[in-house]
Scaffold this motif. Structure first.
Motif, short mmCIF file in Angstrom:
data_model
loop_
_atom_site.label_atom_id
_atom_site.label_comp_id
_atom_site.label_asym_id
_atom_site.label_seq_id
_atom_site.Cartn_x
_atom_site.Cartn_y
_atom_site.Cartn_z
N ILE A 103 0.84 -1.21 0.00
CA ILE A 103 0.00 0.00 0.00
C ILE A 103 0.87 1.25 0.00
O ILE A 103 0.60 2.23 -0.71
N PHE A 104 1.95 1.22 0.81
CA PHE A 104 2.85 2.37 0.86
C PHE A 104 3.49 2.62 -0.50
O PHE A 104 3.57 3.77 -0.97
N LYS A 105 3.95 1.55 -1.14
CA LYS A 105 4.58 1.70 -2.45
C LYS A 105 3.58 2.20 -3.48
O LYS A 105 3.91 3.05 -4.32
N GLU B 218 3.84 5.62 -5.60
CA GLU B 218 3.78 5.65 -7.06
C GLU B 218 2.64 6.53 -7.54
O GLU B 218 2.77 7.26 -8.53
N LEU B 219 1.50 6.46 -6.83
CA LEU B 219 0.36 7.30 -7.20
C LEU B 219 0.68 8.78 -7.04
O LEU B 219 0.36 9.60 -7.91
N GLU B 220 1.37 9.13 -5.96
CA GLU B 220 1.74 10.53 -5.73
C GLU B 220 2.73 11.01 -6.79
O GLU B 220 2.64 12.13 -7.29
N ALA B 221 3.70 10.11 -7.12
CA ALA B 221 4.67 10.47 -8.15
C ALA B 221 3.99 10.66 -9.50
O ALA B 221 4.31 11.59 -10.26
N THR B 222 3.05 9.77 -9.81
CA THR B 222 2.31 9.89 -11.08
C THR B 222 1.48 11.16 -11.10
O THR B 222 1.42 11.86 -12.12
#
Length: 214
Positions: free
Chosen positions: A42-44, A48-52
């Motif tokens: 979930i953390f990863k 990744e969602l925040e980076a995207t």
């Protein structure tokens, strides 16, 4: 129940119980590992969602900036594409203006009909030319005595005593022109230094000073 097949008594029921305990312990260990692994996943995924999301916002901002730059370039190309042509036309406009200004009303009144028609034709040509230039964004700057001096539109070539307030325009020597939001040619003006020394009212302050090098 006791199994004596190999000569050693064994309690098969107890063996079965130990086997069940081992299985239960393994299940508990696996159950404890699942939440930890899930949290990492979930953390990863959130990272990744925040980076995207960040990349998407940057892409949208870059696209918007590119669109604005393109619109400005198109607008500038449209507004200033005739700059060189307009500069070449200024000499003709100046000649027409001088020709019209050279003839006073008394001369026109005493002139023959053909001469009057010629003078009127020159004046009409000047007006038509200015109208056509204005249609393409080229506008005349015609300062009058008493107007505020604007260094973006006016070029001060002299500072003289006059009846106009100090720092304002005393006289215009040549008209100027703008194109779009830019100065195509600054108007040449003389700036007022205020009343002559002998005419300064009692208690009056000296006139302002205009930097002639500006």
């Amino acid at each position: 129940m006791t199994d004596t097949t190999d000569g050693t008594p064994q309690d098969t029921e107890n063996e079965d119980i130990m086997t069940d305990d081992a299985i239960e312990n393994e299940d508990n260990n696996a159950a404890e590992d699942i939440p930890a692994g899930r949290d990492d996943i979930i953390f990863k995924l959130n990272a990744e969602l925040e980076a995207t999301r960040d990349r998407l916002l940057r892409s949208v901002a870059d696209a918007d900036n590119t669109r604005k730059r393109a619109e400005k370039e198109v607008r500038d190309a449209r507004d200033y594409s005739v700059s060189k042509f307009a500069e070449d036309m200024l000499d003709i406009s100046d000649s027409l203006s001088r020709a019209v200004a050279a003839v006073d009303e008394d001369t026109i009144a005493n002139a023959s009909e053909p001469m009057k028609n010629l003078i009127e034709g020159v004046a009409m040509t000047e007006r038509s030319m200015l109208a056509k230039m204005e249609r393409h964004g080229v506008r005349k700057v015609d300062p009058q005595p008493g107007d505020v001096f604007d260094p973006h539109l006016h070029q001060a070539v002299a500072q003289i005593p006059s009846d106009q307030p100090a720092g304002t325009i005393a006289a215009a020597m040549q008209t100027g022109f703008t194109i779009g939001g830019r100065t195509l040619r600054a108007a040449m003006v003389a700036v007022s230094a205020g009343q002559p020394a002998g005419d300064t009212p009692q208690g009056g302050e000296p006139g302002g000073h205009i930097d002639m090098k500006a």
